[in-house]
Design a protein around this motif. Structure first.
Motif, short mmCIF file in Angstrom:
data_model
loop_
_atom_site.label_atom_id
_atom_site.label_comp_id
_atom_site.label_asym_id
_atom_site.label_seq_id
_atom_site.Cartn_x
_atom_site.Cartn_y
_atom_site.Cartn_z
N ASP A 1725 49.52 9.97 44.63
CA ASP A 1725 50.74 10.75 44.98
C ASP A 1725 51.93 10.52 44.06
O ASP A 1725 52.57 11.49 43.62
CB ASP A 1725 51.19 10.45 46.42
N PHE A 1726 52.28 9.28 43.82
CA PHE A 1726 53.44 9.01 42.97
C PHE A 1726 53.04 7.86 42.05
O PHE A 1726 53.01 6.71 42.45
CB PHE A 1726 54.64 8.61 43.83
N ILE A 1727 52.66 8.21 40.81
CA ILE A 1727 52.13 7.17 39.91
C ILE A 1727 52.96 7.11 38.65
O ILE A 1727 53.55 8.11 38.19
CB ILE A 1727 50.66 7.43 39.55
N ILE A 1728 53.01 5.89 38.11
CA ILE A 1728 53.70 5.66 36.83
C ILE A 1728 52.60 5.34 35.83
O ILE A 1728 51.88 4.34 35.97
CB ILE A 1728 54.72 4.51 36.98
N LEU A 1729 52.44 6.21 34.87
CA LEU A 1729 51.26 6.20 33.99
C LEU A 1729 51.66 5.76 32.59
O LEU A 1729 52.61 6.30 32.01
CB LEU A 1729 50.65 7.61 33.95
N ASN A 1730 50.91 4.79 32.08
CA ASN A 1730 51.11 4.33 30.70
C ASN A 1730 50.24 5.19 29.80
O ASN A 1730 49.02 5.00 29.73
CB ASN A 1730 50.73 2.86 30.60
N VAL A 1731 50.82 6.14 29.10
CA VAL A 1731 50.01 7.08 28.30
C VAL A 1731 49.48 6.42 27.04
O VAL A 1731 48.52 6.92 26.44
CB VAL A 1731 50.82 8.35 27.94
N ASP A 1732 50.06 5.30 26.68
CA ASP A 1732 49.60 4.60 25.49
C ASP A 1732 48.28 3.89 25.80
O ASP A 1732 47.27 4.08 25.11
CB ASP A 1732 50.68 3.60 25.04
N LEU A 1733 48.27 3.08 26.85
CA LEU A 1733 47.05 2.34 27.18
C LEU A 1733 45.92 3.26 27.59
O LEU A 1733 44.74 2.97 27.35
CB LEU A 1733 47.33 1.35 28.32
N THR A 1734 46.24 4.37 28.22
CA THR A 1734 45.19 5.25 28.75
C THR A 1734 44.85 6.37 27.77
O THR A 1734 44.31 7.40 28.17
CB THR A 1734 45.65 5.88 30.08
#
Length: 1955
Positions: A1725-1734
């Motif tokens: 629902d409410f996520i903080i995503l690390n686009v670098d690691l993923t």
């Protein structure tokens, strides 16, 4: 006659017509022959040649002002203008120096006027609508008599200041008059200019040049002066008047009763601003004229004096109305000071201070010697003649001025009738001529000739006659200008020749020759003075005794006529003179007559009437004879029926019942309409009402200063429950608390209102509803009224409700409630037409819209009851009473008719009481009607065991007279020993109700009241009490009357001064509810008629439906003798007329021969009988008052009541009652011989089913209403629109018509259309509180938070608005609350108890090293995935029975559990939220331009999709700083990202992306409050087809628009593209900032992906107490998203986490259930995503459901950290639209209506299955969710042997478990070495999945395999590549596909069994 012969008659034709007319008049005495005028012009003759037309063009200048020319016979002078000096200004309206001289431009500028000079207005032919201001030496101007002006000229220019012009020619050149004739000061200097009270310069009186006939008219025609077209007087229109009944020729209101009088007949120094009042009209109706050019107005009717002129002087008749009386121009009730007879009064003395008649000593120009009024005029004539000024000059009157009344109303009417031509001129019809003066006068004579002897002339009738005449005359031009654009010179049309002034006396005399002298014409040779003298002589000599109207014409001088009309008829003159009194003057006059003893002569006369002597002597004699015992007729009950006794032995009335309390359907509908209007104000873009910011509702009800109304309203509020509903009080609510919410507008109101305002100011989050009930009362302006400063009660409503604080307070909504909204529907109203709520109609097209068990009876229903075919009418008049009043009026001419009427009626009641009590001889001294009322009043208690009786309402508006009536009736009652039989109550607004102890005791017993101190405080509490209620006060104030009201006696209402509001208000007292289930006697189903609030009268269908069912034909109502069938005349029965003759014989001393018996009509008199019924009167409000429970009373004892042979047939099953009175009471006027007419039983026998309490009958019939004859005729006569004449009256005394040329109201108009009519055609008078609101009709002039509720009287408006308050409060509470999901976490029992705890509960951030050691929890705990497959891991040992059946199949669609939560100040909002703080954020702020946005393309290549992707950004200008562009307005390069090292607390680092579909209104995208105002970047991710609608609702939000190929994709696609975009942007930002010296790893790599339903965020406060670390207390509180984001973003080593999330809130979550502060588990629902690691972990772009679970598993298997902050939680709002609900699976066959079930989502390839219109991936996911057991039968409820799912998580339903493994090298997977699987799922597997990889896993025998591929070819290749056939057995029939057509790219499945 000048040079034109166009106006003269052809002599032969004239003689022929004259001869015929004279012959006809000689032959006939009854029929009015056709007037010569209309015969003469029946055929329009061509009187005009083009030559004659052109020969008149030169004289237009003289014609323009109607002056007639100074030298009418001379040809115009040719005049050559000298050339202007070089370079000077030649603009019209400016002097040659270029300075503006126009009055409208410089009226407010200071102008220096030298001593001895005056400011005057000059007329320029090129500027007809303007006056030019000049300063002229007053020696060169004439005095008041037109004399003593020096020859020559001396003047100054006020523009440039140039002085010393000695020649008018020179001066006229300087001011650019541009004359075509010789300049003459007499021609062009027209008006004096004066300053008004505001200091503005305005047009004053005409300058009276000697010898000139200035009429001040625009474009009036003089027959001697030539013009392009003479007036076209249509023969047809005039012929119609004598031949047909003229509208309004029925008895009607006096002339001018609803016209505004000249405001300044009584001069005052102070003057009002704005356009002048013309006969109560703002003229002209064009706003630009009203606002600017005062000189464009027609000849003013108001008269006055110059401010500096000292005592009244003789002024020219055209004195300007701008310096008008400060009080008012009106003269009707409540209109302030009215145009009484013109009188002498001292300047500055308000009109209201005048007592008695005033004299006519100014302001008209005398012509010759003054006329002396004879001394004994009133004594001889028996009435004051009323003289209406007509055209021209009016002479001075001197002598006995008290005996004559002069009125300018007719003059004003003539002036206003000139205005229509100007109205058409505005549209280019410049050739239209107004009606000539001669025609006006002739039409007036025709009108007067047709009036009957008992009719009074009505100004409105005359206006309509003028309108019709003018329209028919100009029909061709009107049509031409309505249909085509105007042409400069339209062709000449065929016209009839106009009447000349020479012919006028002939024609007028001829018209009057056949009316039996009712109209007398006097022709004068020189001036009106001789005609008036002649009239006075004839009056004194008694030669005009049969004459009602005298028309005086002087048509000799310069062919311009002077005229006046004198009303000499005693009846008409009395009514007209009294109509000119204001209400205050009327009350003072009556009081004066009572105090000075003038009425004593009246009493003495009454005493002489009784043949047995004085009535008082008779009473005393009767009293002595009967002392000690009361007449047996009153001690014994007439009913022999056994009384029912209650437990205590007290008799009980079985018919008496308490009306059930409750809201009626109508009231609920109105309350909902009110709520809807309030919501529409809030929803508008004007930001005038922010409903979202209010937490509760409070209210204050303002009512008029009536004690009864106050108590009544308090009672409603107290018992409605509204105070509890609004949370303003707690149980039990006391009456004192209810009183806090009702404000009586009296002297103490100001202090309480101030407290209310203070309360509203201190509570900005409370919505205050200010209800102004009875809103038509007291509309007096506090600003434009001279008394308002000295008398605080004047203009109180305006001072309080229109004060600046109320208007500007954003939390006050004003609701005006009234039955008569007309005064609030003017051109200047503050209420928008869109904010009007009208009471709904009850049925439409025959369909009952609201099922009510009661039917409302209002004005139109009362009128309908008089129609032929109905039973006895409910509206009646008393002819014998009227006859006696008329006779006494002639005998006592100096007494006001109200005094006479009151004394006569009281005498009638006294005589009736005596007659009923045993003095039968007194019947000759009362009327049948009064006797009926009194008999029923006295007999009704005998029919009820409890003594319930009926109420008689006796309306006496004048308080002193009411007191006299009360004392007299109480005295008579006492002498007759009737004190305990009925009560007499004096009701006055300022005092409460006083009831005798005996009757209070009765009321308490009936209503079961035990309170010893109880006293009735409202009329409703008098229900069942036999009483006469003497109701005084000039206006009713909203008092409701009980169901027992049986007679409404309105014979004393002030009938001489009527406006629509006053009339309907009086009749509203009788408004009533009757039971809707009454058996009908005839006619179709009795549908509820439209109330008079919604339509003025019933439609044809209404008339067909009829109301006969509500009235029973009690007698020979059908046999009424030779009367017309159109109207029932039983209301004036023969017996009534006999009584009239009896009265007359006494009055005139004539002998009356007794008839042998009453005629048939007399026997028709009877009260309408009624049968039993369940419900009676409802006083119009929702809750039944606790005490108003008794049934009403109808008496059966009525004189002359006899059964008719056919009555039983007509009345059906009801029998008819015969009179219980002795036969001697049969007739009130005939001798005892009348009993021989028919056999009447003399015993008290009732042929009724059973004698009942008359209250039980009340519900079957509304009250019977007795009216004055004048009012009765007005209601029953109809105008051409089919409406009652009363509907065309002036709507309210405080307004005036804008024009006499207005259409009539239409019968079919709805209330809304009626409102628009009044908004167009009425303006407020200066005394009206809306007068200053000058922005006519402009939207911004309406007050945005002001509403108007109108509905018929007594229909239930109070209950409706109290219900509205309740539902408004409920809605506000609902607006501040949301339904959030409240579900406990699932699968908590599968969590393995860990041996060690890694962290302290109150640790703010996770410790990276400890966190990495925590195992990942594969189990899904989010309750929204309760129906998802369980994910197995090596940690859990799940037994098959553990999970059981999570939910039955039928429970799949069960509504999820929610909790209602109050929104906090940190909530996210949808588009309905408006508040001041976030207006700029939303882009709707009025001070900011609506957000401008630019579209930018952002392209990047995506390896996953194998192609370049183009995304579109819509970026508002205000948000461009978040982005980097190649140049300003150029190519979008990247989105700015902050640094990891940034420590700013003013903004949020992570950009927030919200994917959304279908929720443009309901999505929670307003994060302003959630972020606590912090700067943040928020991007909405929308599909291309929804871009426009989202942009409309969220203009200030950044939009990311997905490519069109994703229009049908699910949320996985949005997540996939967000992540791809953000990683690409991260690379761009690293490259950009690297050039600035920033390390790549320092760029912030996180983004937020948030659902569009996240509404609030919470933090759990943990307090660890004591030594043991696991002991703690736990409490949650709401915090801002800013707080949470900044806390998370500040985490140490944050860049090592791939995904960060938080718990979903649940009310039952407690600290003991949260074992750890941080969890390594799924986040949603409410996520903080690390686009670098993923970077290398992707969302599946094809997914529709569970894509977050799938992604979480991928991230974890990649060895990355997922962290959930357990102390933070997010609340998700339940939104019923959009989201995943947007996807509907339907058949591609358009006409297929069969529902599609999940089992149909797949089919065999190449089959003839119905293809579905849905993406293949969605069909696959839905099929597996519901029917995966078909593929994996062994897996069903077999959790120890899950299905192996490779590289993906698909939901196989709750009864099947899966085990997720990743095929990627080095991935983290569950240890599967000891697990045996029951199935294998291979979904779109890639090259990482090999045969060797699959051989590591073990399967049960019979386990099933499912391979899913994009097409059949890849399906086969996958089977071969993975060597599946080695271990799995395939069959051809095990191949399937999703039910998609080929073009939709279906997915293909292959299943197999493990060998």
């Amino acid at each position: 006659m000048g040079n034109s012969y166009a106006g003269q008659l052809k002599s032969t034709r004239f003689e022929e017509v004259l001869h015929n007319s004279i012959e006809a008049s000689l032959r006939s005495n009854t029929l009015v022959p056709r007037p010569i005028f209309s015969q003469l012009y029946l055929e329009a003759e061509q009187q005009l040649s083009s030559l004659e037309g052109s020969s008149r063009a030169d004289n237009e200048e003289e014609e323009e002002d109607g002056e007639g020319g100074l030298e009418p016979s001379s040809p115009p002078n040719a005049y050559q203008l000298p050339p202007p000096p070089e370079g000077c200004c030649t603009t019209d309206g400016f002097c040659q120096a270029g300075k503006d001289l126009r009055l409208v431009s410089i009226s407010n500028e200071p102008i220096e006027v030298p001593a001895g000079f005056l400011l005057v207005g000059a007329k320029s032919p090129s500027l007809p609508d303007h006056l030019l201001v000049c300063a002229v030496d007053k020696r060169f101007l004439p005095d008041d008599n037109g004399h003593n002006a020096l020859l020559g000229f001396s003047g100054n220019c006020v523009g440039c200041g140039k002085k010393g012009f000695c020649y008018f020619t020179e001066f006229s050149n300087h001011i650019n008059l541009k004359l075509t004739t010789q300049p003459k000061k007499q021609k062009h200097l027209k008006y004096y200019l004066v300053r008004n009270a505001q200091g503005a310069l305005t047009k004053g009186p005409l300058i009276c040049w000697k010898g000139s006939e200035f009429r001040g008219r625009q474009n009036s025609t003089n027959t001697c002066s030539s013009s392009l077209f003479p007036p076209l007087e249509s023969s047809g229109s005039l012929a119609a008047f004598p031949a047909e009944p003229v509208p309004g020729t029925n008895p009607s209101v006096p002339v001018g009763a609803q016209q505004a009088g000249p405001a300044s007949d009584h001069p005052s120094v102070t003057t009002a601003t704005g356009p002048a009042v013309f006969n109560g009209k703002d003229s002209p109706k064009h706003p630009q004229l009203v606002k600017s050019s005062l000189s464009a107005l027609p000849r003013p009717s108001a008269l006055g004096i110059l401010p500096n002129s000292g005592p009244p002087k003789k002024r020219h008749k055209g004195w300007s109305p701008e310096s008008k009386s400060t009080t008012d121009g009106g003269f009707i009730q409540g209109g302030g000071n009215r145009a009484k007879h013109e009188g002498t009064s001292i300047p500055c003395v308000p009109q209201a201070g005048l007592v008695g008649p005033a004299s006519v000593t100014f302001p008209v120009v005398a012509s010759g010697e003054p006329v002396s009024v004879p001394d004994n005029l009133l004594k001889i004539c028996k009435a004051k003649p009323v003289i209406f000024k007509g055209h021209g000059n009016f002479p001075y009157l001197c002598g006995n001025l008290n005996d004559v009344v002069v009125s300018p109303l007719l003059y004003t009417c003539y002036q206003n009738s000139q205005s229509l031509a100007r109205a058409y001129e505005q549209h280019g019809a410049s050739t239209m001529q107004p009606i000539s003066e001669e025609t006006q006068l002739l039409l007036t004579v025709y009108y007067l000739v047709q009036l009957a002897a008992d009719q009074v002339p009505l100004m409105e009738d005359l206006e309509q006659i003028f309108l019709r005449s003018w329209r028919e005359s100009h029909l061709t031009e009107i049509r031409q200008y309505q249909q085509a654009p105007p042409q400069p010179f339209p062709p000449a049309t065929s016209t009839a020749a106009p009447v000349t002034s020479a012919q006028l006396p002939w024609l007028a005399g001829l018209a009057a020759s056949s009316c039996n002298d009712s109209v007398h014409v006097i022709e004068c040779a020189y001036s009106l003075a001789e005609g008036l003298s002649e009239m006075f002589r004839l009056l004194i000599e008694g030669k005009l005794s049969k004459t009602n109207y005298v028309v005086i014409i002087c048509a000799c001088r310069n062919a311009a006529i002077d005229s006046c009309i004198a009303v000499t008829g005693k009846y008409q003159a009395r009514i007209l003179s009294e109509s000119l009194l204001s209400p205050a003057e009327y009350q003072r006059e009556v009081h004066y007559e009572l105090v000075t003893g003038k009425v004593d002569s009246l009493g003495a006369f009454f005493s002489s009437l009784c043949p047995e002597g004085d009535i008082d002597i008779l009473l005393d004699k009767f009293h002595q004879e009967n002392q000690g015992h009361v007449s047996s007729s009153f001690t014994t009950s007439s009913t022999k029926k056994t009384a029912v006794l209650d437990a205590s032995g007290v008799p009980v009335c079985t018919s008496y019942h308490q009306e059930p309390r409750g809201i009626r359907p109508f009231q609920l509908a109105v309350a909902q309409k009110l709520l809807s209007h309030v919501c529409s104000i809030a929803d508008s873009s004007t930001q005038n009402l922010d409903l979202g910011s209010f937490e509760k509702v409070d209210f204050l009800i303002c009512i008029p200063p009536s004690e009864v109304t106050y108590q009544q309203t308090v009672f409603h509020v107290w018992h409605s429950g509204v105070l509890l509903e609004l949370g303003l009080e707690k149980e039990p609510v006391t009456k004192q608390r209810a009183e806090q919410h009702v404000l009586k507008l009296d002297s103490e109101a100001q202090a309480r209102f101030k407290a209310f305002l203070q309360n509203s100011f201190q509570n900005p989050h409370t919505l205050f509803v200010l209800i102004h009930d009875h809103a038509h009362w007291d509309l007096v302006s506090a600003v434009h009224n001279i008394y308002s400063q000295s008398d605080p009660s004047v203009g109180l409503v305006d001072r309080l409700l229109n004060c600046r604080e109320v208007k500007e307070a954003p939390n006050i909504v004003t609701l005006h409630v009234t039955s008569f909204p007309y005064a609030l529907q003017t051109q200047h109203t503050l209420i928008s037409p869109y904010n009007e709520i009208h009471w709904p109609i009850s049925y439409s097209n025959g369909v009952d819209l609201y099922h009510e068990n009661k039917k409302y009876f209002g004005l139109s229903e009362f009128i309908d009851s008089t129609l032929s075919g109905h039973s006895l009418p409910l509206l009646r008049y008393d002819s014998s009473f009227e006859a006696m009043v008329t006779a006494l009026g002639k005998r006592f001419p100096r007494l006001h008719s109200a005094v006479i009427r009151t004394f006569v009626l009281v005498q009638h009641y006294a005589a009736a009481m005596m007659a009923v009590s045993g003095l039968p001889q007194m019947k000759n001294h009362t009327s049948v009607e009064t006797l009926e009322i009194t008999q029923n009043l006295l007999n009704s208690p005998k029919q009820c065991p409890c003594g319930h009786g009926l109420m008689v309402l006796l309306r006496v508006p004048c308080s002193p007279l009411a007191a006299v009536a009360y004392e007299r009736l109480a005295h008579v009652r006492a002498r007759l020993a009737l004190e305990e039989h009925f009560e007499i109550i004096l009701g006055h607004p300022s005092s409460g109700i006083t009831v005798g102890k005996h009757f209070v005791k009765q009321l308490k017993m009936w209503q079961k009241i035990e309170d010893a101190e109880w006293r009735p405080q409202t009329y409703l509490e008098l229900e069942g009490l036999p009483c006469i209620l003497i109701f005084s006060g000039m206006d009713p104030h909203g008092e409701s009357l009980p169901r027992s009201l049986r007679y409404c006696d309105l014979r004393l209402i002030n009938s001489s001064c009527l406006v629509r509001t006053a009339l309907e208000q009086e009749l509203g007292l009788a408004a009533y509810f009757v039971s809707n289930d009454i058996p009908l006697e005839k006619g179709p189903k009795n549908e509820a008629l439209e109330s008079d609030g919604e339509k003025l009268s019933s439609t044809d269908e209404d008339e067909e439906a009829g109301t006969e069912g509500c009235f029973e034909a009690g007698s020979t109502s059908e046999q009424r003798g030779p009367v017309k069938r159109e109207r029932s005349h039983s209301h004036d029965s023969a017996s009534s007329s006999l009584s009239s003759k009896a009265s007359g014989s006494v009055l005139y001393g004539e002998s009356l021969a007794q008839p042998s018996g009453p005629p048939q009509g007399e026997l028709a008199r009877s009260p309408p009988p009624c049968g039993p019924a369940e419900e009676g009167r409802a006083p119009g409000e929702i809750q039944r008052l606790r005490v108003s429970q008794g049934p009403t009373v109808i008496s059966r004892h009525s004189p002359g009541l006899v059964p008719q042979p056919d009555s039983s047939l007509r009345t059906g099953r009801r029998s008819l009652q015969v009179p219980a009175a002795p036969s001697s009471q049969l007739s009130s006027s005939s001798s005892s011989g009348s009993s021989s007419t028919c056999a009447v039983p003399t015993a008290n026998v009732l042929v009724f089913q059973a004698s009942q309490c008359s209250m039980a009958k009340a519900c079957r019939q509304p009250p019977i209403v007795f009216l004055p004859k004048l009012v009765y005729d007005m209601l029953l006569s109809t105008d051409s629109s089919g409406l009652p004449k009363s509907a065309s009256l002036l709507p309210s005394p405080s307004v005036m018509w804008t024009s006499s040329f207005r259409p009539l109201l239409s019968k079919m108009m709805t209330s809304t259309e009626q409102s628009l009519y009044y908004r167009q055609w009425t303006v407020p008078r200066p005394s009206h509180m809306d007068y200053g609101n000058r922005a006519e009709g402009r939207v911004d002039s309406f007050h945005p938070r002001r509403l108007l509720l109108s509905g018929p009287p007594q229909i239930g408006k109070t209950g409706a608005y109290l219900q509205f308050l309740s539902i408004l409060s409920r809605m506000l509470i609902r607006l501040t609350e949301v339904d959030v999901y409240d579900e406990e976490e699932i699968n908590t029992s599968f969590q393995e108890e860990l041996d060690r705890h890694y962290l302290q509960l109150n640790d703010p951030w996770p410790d990276l090293e400890l966190f990495q050691k925590m195992p990942f929890d594969y189990i899904i705990h989010d309750p929204k995935y309760e129906d998802a497959s369980l994910i197995c891991s090596h940690h859990q040992s799940i037994k098959s029975e553990d999970r059981g059946m999570a939910r039955k199949a039928e429970d799949l669609y069960v509504r999820r559990q929610t909790a209602r939560m109050r929104l906090s100040k940190y909530a996210a909002y949808n588009t309905y939220h408006h508040c001041e703080q976030c207006q700029q954020y939303m882009g709707f702020h009025p001070h900011y331009q609506l957000s401008e946005s630019t579209l930018h393309v952002f392209a990047f290549s995506c390896s996953m999709l194998g192609e370049e992707i183009q995304l579109h950004f819509i970026i508002p200008k205000s948000k461009e700083y978040h982005f980097v562009f190649s140049q300003p307005g150029g190519q979008l390069e990247s989105m700015r990202l902050p640094l990891v090292t940034d420590k700013s607390h003013e903004h949020i680092k992570s950009p927030t992306f919200t994917p959304t579909t279908g929720r443009h209104e309901h999505g929670l995208f307003n994060l302003y409050h959630a972020m606590d105002g912090a700067n943040h970047l928020h991007v909405l991710v929308v599909k291309e087809y929804e871009m426009a609608i989202y942009k409309k609702y969220w203009p200030n939000h950044i939009m990311l628009v997905l490519p069109s190929v994703f229009n049908s994709a699910g949320v996985g696609a949005a997540h996939f593209l967000i992540k791809e975009l953000c990683y690409h942007n991260l690379e761009l930002e690293r490259n950009r900032q690297e050039e600035l010296g920033v390390k790549p790893q320092d760029i912030w790599p996180f983004i937020v992906i948030s659902d569009d339903s996240c509404v609030m965020w919470n933090v759990a406060d943990v307090d660890c107490a004591g030594e043991r670390s696991r002991e703690f207390s736990w409490s949650e509180r709401n915090v801002s998203l800013k707080h949470i984001m900044q806390h998370i973003e500040a985490s140490p080593n944050i860049t090592h986490y791939a995904l960060i999330g938080m718990r979903k809130w649940a009310s039952k979550t407690r600290g003991c259930e949260v074992q750890e502060p941080f969890s390594r588990c799924h986040v949603h629902d409410f996520i903080i995503l690390n686009v670098d690691l993923t970077q290398n972990v992707q969302y599946n772009q094809n997914r529709f459901t569970c894509d977050d679970v799938d992604f979480n598993l991928r991230v974890h298997s990649a060895g990355l950290l997922l962290c959930r902050f357990n102390r933070f939680s997010v609340m998700k709002k339940q939104i019923a639209v959009g989201g995943h609900r947007s996807f509907h699976i339907t058949s591609k066959v358009s006409d297929s209506s069969v529902a599609i079930v999940p089992s149909q989502y797949i089919c065999a390839p190449d089959s003839k299955h119905t293809f579905l219109a849905a993406p293949a991936q969605l069909l696959l996911e839905k099929f597996l969710q519901y029917h995966s057991h078909r593929f994996f039968p062994l897996s069903l409820r077999n959790h120890s042997h899950p299905v192996l799912s490779v590289d993906c998580y698909l939901n196989l339903g709750p009864q099947i478990s899966v085990c997720y493994v990743s095929s990627r090298p080095h991935s983290l997977n569950v240890n599967c070495s000891d697990m045996v699987f029951s199935g294998l799922l291979l979904y779109l597997c890639d090259s990482f999945v090999g045969a060797g990889f699959l051989k590591k896993f073990h399967f049960l025998k019979g386990a099933t395999l499912c391979v899913i591929c994009q097409d059949r070819n890849s399906l086969r290749q996958t089977v071969v590549r993975l060597e599946l056939e080695d271990e799995w057995q395939f069959r051809l029939r095990d191949e399937f596909q999703t039910a998609n057509a080929k073009e939709d790219r279906p997915l293909f499945f292959l299943t197999a069994r493990h060998i």
